[in-house]
Design a protein around this motif. Sequence first.
Motif, mmCIF file in Angstrom:
data_model
loop_
_atom_site.group_PDB
_atom_site.id
_atom_site.type_symbol
_atom_site.label_atom_id
_atom_site.label_comp_id
_atom_site.label_asym_id
_atom_site.label_seq_id
_atom_site.Cartn_x
_atom_site.Cartn_y
_atom_site.Cartn_z
ATOM 1 N N LYS A 1 0.325 12.302 -9.636
ATOM 2 C CA LYS A 1 -0.214 13.659 -9.451
ATOM 3 C C LYS A 1 0.795 14.697 -9.933
ATOM 4 O O LYS A 1 0.448 15.654 -10.641
ATOM 5 C CB LYS A 1 -0.514 13.898 -7.972
ATOM 6 C CG LYS A 1 -1.931 13.582 -7.638
ATOM 7 C CD LYS A 1 -2.373 14.314 -6.358
ATOM 8 C CE LYS A 1 -3.749 13.810 -5.970
ATOM 9 N NZ LYS A 1 -3.770 13.002 -4.776
ATOM 10 N N GLU B 1 0.980 6.956 -6.630
ATOM 11 C CA GLU B 1 -0.120 7.924 -6.787
ATOM 12 C C GLU B 1 0.400 9.364 -6.725
ATOM 13 O O GLU B 1 -0.013 10.222 -7.512
ATOM 14 C CB GLU B 1 -1.163 7.743 -5.674
ATOM 15 C CG GLU B 1 -2.209 6.701 -5.988
ATOM 16 C CD GLU B 1 -2.957 6.251 -4.740
ATOM 17 O OE1 GLU B 1 -3.080 7.048 -3.780
ATOM 18 O OE2 GLU B 1 -3.395 5.084 -4.728
ATOM 19 N N ARG B 2 1.323 9.619 -5.765
ATOM 20 C CA ARG B 2 1.881 10.980 -5.649
ATOM 21 C C ARG B 2 2.656 11.337 -6.910
ATOM 22 O O ARG B 2 2.541 12.446 -7.434
ATOM 23 C CB ARG B 2 2.798 11.083 -4.423
ATOM 24 C CG ARG B 2 2.052 11.400 -3.141
ATOM 25 C CD ARG B 2 3.000 11.966 -2.080
ATOM 26 N NE ARG B 2 4.079 11.044 -1.736
ATOM 27 C CZ ARG B 2 3.950 10.059 -0.841
ATOM 28 N NH1 ARG B 2 2.814 9.884 -0.199
ATOM 29 N NH2 ARG B 2 4.963 9.267 -0.582
ATOM 30 N N ASP C 1 0.835 -1.207 0.000
ATOM 31 C CA ASP C 1 0.000 0.000 0.000
ATOM 32 C C ASP C 1 0.866 1.252 0.000
ATOM 33 O O ASP C 1 0.533 2.255 -0.635
ATOM 34 C CB ASP C 1 -0.935 0.006 1.214
ATOM 35 C CG ASP C 1 -2.065 -0.999 1.056
ATOM 36 O OD1 ASP C 1 -2.249 -1.501 -0.070
ATOM 37 O OD2 ASP C 1 -2.738 -1.305 2.056
ATOM 38 N N GLY C 2 2.002 1.208 0.723
ATOM 39 C CA GLY C 2 2.924 2.345 0.758
ATOM 40 C C GLY C 2 3.469 2.646 -0.632
ATOM 41 O O GLY C 2 3.522 3.805 -1.063
ATOM 42 N N MET D 1 2.046 1.885 -3.425
ATOM 43 C CA MET D 1 0.955 2.427 -4.243
ATOM 44 C C MET D 1 0.767 3.914 -3.988
ATOM 45 O O MET D 1 0.517 4.683 -4.919
ATOM 46 C CB MET D 1 -0.341 1.657 -3.985
ATOM 47 C CG MET D 1 -0.280 0.353 -4.721
ATOM 48 S SD MET D 1 -1.673 -0.744 -4.655
ATOM 49 C CE MET D 1 -3.108 0.171 -4.962
ATOM 50 N N ARG D 2 0.918 4.322 -2.737
ATOM 51 C CA ARG D 2 0.766 5.755 -2.424
ATOM 52 C C ARG D 2 1.886 6.580 -3.065
ATOM 53 O O ARG D 2 1.647 7.674 -3.578
ATOM 54 C CB ARG D 2 0.729 5.977 -0.909
ATOM 55 C CG ARG D 2 -0.628 5.644 -0.292
ATOM 56 C CD ARG D 2 -0.755 6.205 1.119
ATOM 57 N NE ARG D 2 0.203 5.584 2.020
ATOM 58 C CZ ARG D 2 -0.018 4.431 2.664
ATOM 59 N NH1 ARG D 2 -1.165 3.802 2.519
ATOM 60 N NH2 ARG D 2 0.900 3.926 3.461
#
Length: 412
Positions: A310, A306-307, A299-300, A302-303
Amino acid sequence: MKLEIDQKRLLSELETLATISDAEAPAVTRIVFTPADLKARAWIIAHCEEAGLAVRQDAVGNIFARWKGADPAAPAVGTGSHIDAIPNAGKYDGVVGVLGGLEAIRALQRGGFRPKNSVELLVFATEEPTRFGIGCLGSRLLSGTLSAVAAAKLKDRDGESVDDVRRRAGFSGNLQDVKLPKGYYKAFVELHIEQGPLLERAQTSLGIVKSIAAPASLRILIEGAGGHAGGVLMADRKDALCAAAELILAVENAARSSGAVDTVATVGVCDVFPGAVNSIPSRVGMTLDIRDTALARRDGVMRVIERAAKDISAKRQVSIQSEVLNADAPTDCAPEVRVALVESCREHGFPFLEMVSRAYHDSLFMSRIVPAGMLFVPCRNGYSHRPDEYAAPEDIARGALVLAEALAKLST
Ligand SMILES: [Zn+2]
């Protein structure tokens, strides 16, 4: 109790099952609910019945073959794997765990063992995602990881639903009833080929799995602006493929910097639109597959991705949208199953490697409802899902022997 595996018989059964296939030997193709698959199931069921096992099948086609224990009301000890095979596959993936499991039960019977808990061979339906686009359909339903309503709606390439296909194949029960009641199993052990090169490299015949990695997969759509490759100057561009290139490298970087070798990330599809030599790419569709043995770490990563998406979107003025297609949680194998396997190896003086399963298996989903573990045997060059997949007879027999002893320990 002295246990002996009938290696010759096990091997000849493996060879025979490989001939029930839609591909020319040595390749094996056995897609779920095709005539080849149904014939293979009937063949397995006949062998289970010959061993005195009571056979039943559920509504999605999972096969249960039970050797009744002295306390039939107690939770059973399960073992098994799958017999479906992707197009142009080999003869060992899944099959080693099904026929090895059957031979383990026969070896226990021949050795005069009397289990307290029933011992049950499971042949999972639809482990491979070939037909319905999702792996481990049978075990997802057994464990309640996927609802019957969601499963019924899945369609194959011809637009036929799971419900239509299974009914036509003779599985008419209610999908709702596939989920196993609480406490059905006491433990579950799956024997499988490694599908990687580590055991062979270590020259070790047995791998005891500590944890099973699991993937999250995403579909990503990047939209920029197209235009003439000559007419639009660099400063004015919103090139979707350039954004994709940056994002792909960010994915690689995020996985490399997770701090663990178990984190892997892959962009395996990159569709460029319009795909012409003199046209600026306006749209890119990509897939992302991230796997790990620890959910928090995955999950880390994936974050982080995602950043990065962006930032790239803002910098390049393109839109980046992502959709999670699937995100299964990884699992640690159950200590009691690992101990049973370790002790069985030690009693024989068999060396073993404790390892991670990089591919996921039905055991991943079984672990949601029962203490589960896996035992690996090596396959040549780590090759799997191809016709030259190969596991040595001695290794398979050794795996079946350790499995038999672990089943004995767990069912006493
Ligand atoms: Zn498999």
